[in-house]
Motif scaffolding. Structure first.
Motif, short mmCIF file in Angstrom:
data_model
loop_
_atom_site.label_atom_id
_atom_site.label_comp_id
_atom_site.label_asym_id
_atom_site.label_seq_id
_atom_site.Cartn_x
_atom_site.Cartn_y
_atom_site.Cartn_z
N LEU A 22 0.85 -0.98 -0.22
CA LEU A 22 0.46 -0.03 -0.19
C LEU A 22 0.50 1.75 -0.21
N VAL A 23 0.69 1.81 -1.35
CA VAL A 23 1.68 2.95 -1.35
C VAL A 23 0.82 4.46 -0.67
N GLU A 24 1.32 5.60 -0.03
CA GLU A 24 0.47 6.23 0.75
C GLU A 24 0.87 8.17 0.52
N SER A 25 0.60 8.91 -0.03
CA SER A 25 1.58 9.87 0.41
C SER A 25 0.45 10.97 0.54
N SER A 26 0.30 12.15 1.32
CA SER A 26 -0.58 12.85 1.56
C SER A 26 -2.04 12.29 1.74
N ASP A 27 -2.44 11.14 2.62
CA ASP A 27 -3.46 10.88 2.79
C ASP A 27 -3.71 10.31 1.41
N TYR A 28 -3.06 10.29 0.50
CA TYR A 28 -4.04 9.25 -1.10
C TYR A 28 -3.38 7.76 -1.30
N LYS A 29 -4.19 6.94 -1.07
CA LYS A 29 -3.51 5.26 -0.90
C LYS A 29 -3.89 4.44 -2.11
N ILE A 30 -3.03 4.48 -2.51
CA ILE A 30 -2.97 3.45 -3.53
C ILE A 30 -3.02 1.55 -3.01
N LEU A 31 -3.25 0.41 -3.39
CA LEU A 31 -2.99 -0.29 -3.22
C LEU A 31 -2.74 -1.76 -4.75
N ILE A 32 -1.55 -1.82 -4.38
CA ILE A 32 -0.36 -2.31 -5.81
C ILE A 32 -1.18 -3.83 -5.23
N ASP A 33 -2.00 -4.75 -6.32
CA ASP A 33 -1.76 -6.31 -6.04
C ASP A 33 -2.53 -6.62 -5.23
N CYS A 34 -3.46 -7.25 -6.00
CA CYS A 34 -3.82 -7.78 -4.47
C CYS A 34 -5.13 -9.52 -4.44
N GLY A 35 -3.79 -10.54 -4.74
CA GLY A 35 -3.54 -11.97 -4.43
C GLY A 35 -5.33 -12.75 -3.10
N PRO A 36 -5.23 -13.40 -3.10
CA PRO A 36 -6.34 -13.79 -2.86
C PRO A 36 -5.99 -13.94 -1.16
N ASP A 51 -10.47 3.44 3.29
CA ASP A 51 -10.65 4.56 2.66
C ASP A 51 -9.15 4.03 1.75
N ILE A 52 -9.24 2.97 1.04
CA ILE A 52 -8.12 2.97 -0.54
C ILE A 52 -8.50 3.54 -1.59
N ASP A 53 -7.37 4.36 -2.07
CA ASP A 53 -8.34 5.18 -2.93
C ASP A 53 -8.53 4.69 -4.43
N ALA A 54 -6.87 3.95 -4.77
CA ALA A 54 -7.31 3.02 -5.90
C ALA A 54 -6.28 2.23 -5.48
N ILE A 55 -6.05 1.76 -7.02
CA ILE A 55 -6.05 0.27 -6.74
C ILE A 55 -5.22 -0.35 -7.51
N TYR A 56 -3.91 -0.90 -8.33
CA TYR A 56 -3.30 -1.06 -9.70
C TYR A 56 -2.68 -2.82 -9.66
N LEU A 57 -3.59 -3.19 -10.68
CA LEU A 57 -3.05 -4.25 -11.10
C LEU A 57 -2.05 -5.11 -11.86
N THR A 58 -1.24 -5.77 -11.74
CA THR A 58 0.07 -5.24 -12.64
C THR A 58 -0.62 -6.71 -14.16
N GLU A 123 1.52 6.80 -19.60
CA GLU A 123 2.24 7.72 -18.64
C GLU A 123 0.68 7.70 -17.73
N GLY A 124 0.55 8.51 -16.69
CA GLY A 124 -1.15 9.18 -16.27
C GLY A 124 -0.51 9.74 -15.20
N SER A 125 -1.52 9.77 -14.53
CA SER A 125 -1.90 10.65 -13.33
C SER A 125 -3.04 9.96 -12.32
N LEU A 126 -2.84 9.81 -11.01
CA LEU A 126 -4.08 9.25 -9.77
C LEU A 126 -3.46 10.45 -8.65
N ASP A 127 -4.72 11.13 -8.89
CA ASP A 127 -4.04 12.16 -8.06
C ASP A 127 -3.16 13.30 -8.07
N LEU A 128 -2.39 13.65 -6.68
CA LEU A 128 -1.07 13.87 -6.38
C LEU A 128 -0.05 13.08 -7.00
N PHE A 129 -0.79 12.14 -7.42
CA PHE A 129 0.97 10.57 -7.50
C PHE A 129 0.83 10.79 -9.69
#
Length: 243
Positions: A22-36, A51-58, A123-129
């Motif tokens: 879970l990567v967080e900066s300024s309270d914005y949270k991105i979960l990377i991968d979500c196995g069982p 309150d996770i804001d986004a999930i990125y799946l590789t 390339e793109g953006s997610l909130d401040l990321f």
């Protein structure tokens, strides 16, 4: 930037949760991968997991996505209203749509549900990321993710081997997580090994590297070998990395 480790294990680990952070900066949270096994780690170790804001799946191997249905189902049970962005390459969307729908079963997901499946761009953006997708060599299409909050940067491979030009961004990355399946020489097809990881680390001495997705029986020896490389170590369960 804060990186909370939820799991470090490979697909069939008896000892560790499937690899996820879970990567967080300024309270914005991105979960990377979500196995069982990842949702259970979230519920145990992250107080504000809902309150996770986004999930990125590789990619869409089961050990990286099968927890998605369970996570969505619990959020729906809690009557979540806040948007949840699920970001992945368009190649993965057919599988992900089915997993998302199953998260709402037996109800049908409505167009105004809290889940928003987004086609990730190069390339793109997610909130401040800002983010970049980076291809690796794997048995199915896999794209690691590079994240920057304007101050620090982070990279995670997902699965597979970084090659050629796709390693260039590592020289400007604060912290990078590399999949390292085992010590096999040559490396297992579609996976990285310790020697590949060591070479990448030695070529990018200003970056902190952590190895994860390691087979249970190789973990102890890989940890010992990491002592030879100043900027390389094995990622630990529940580790917190502050950048």
């Amino acid at each position: 930037m804060k990186i909370k480790v939820l799991g470090v294990g490979d697909a069939y680990s008896k000892e560790n949760i499937n690899s996820s952070v879970l990567v967080e900066s300024s309270d914005y949270k991105i979960l990377i991968d979500c196995g069982p096994t990842v949702p259970f780690s979230l519920w145990k170790s992250i107080e504000d997991w809902a309150d996770i804001d986004a999930i990125y799946l590789t990619h869409t191997h089961p050990d990286h996505v099968l927890g998605l249905s369970m996570l969505i189902n619990r959020m729906d049970t809690l009557n979540r209203k806040k948007s949840l962005k699920i970001l992945s390459h368009k190649d993965n969307h057919k599988v992900l749509k089915d997993l998302i729908d199953f998260g709402f079963w037996p109800k049908k997901q409505t167009k105004n549900s809290f889940v928003e499946l987004i086609e990730a761009q190069d390339e793109g953006s997610l909130d401040l990321f800002t983010y970049k997708m980076v291809k690796t060599v794997h048995s199915v299409p896999n794209r690691g993710i590079y994240l920057s909050d304007g101050i620090n940067s982070f990279f995670m491979t997902g699965d597979g081997v970084l090659k050629g030009d796709n390693t260039k961004m590592l020289s400007n990355t604060t912290c990078a997580l590399l999949e390292c399946q085992n010590l096999d020489i040559p490396a297992q097809k579609g996976h990285s090994n310790f020697e590949i990881s060591k070479e990448i680390s030695l070529n990018n001495k200003n970056t902190l590297f952590y190895l994860y997705h390691i087979q249970d029986d190789a973990r102890k020896e890989i940890k010992r070998k990491c002592l030879e490389v100043p900027n390389l170590s094995v990622l630990e369960p529940s580790q917190l990395i502050l950048l």
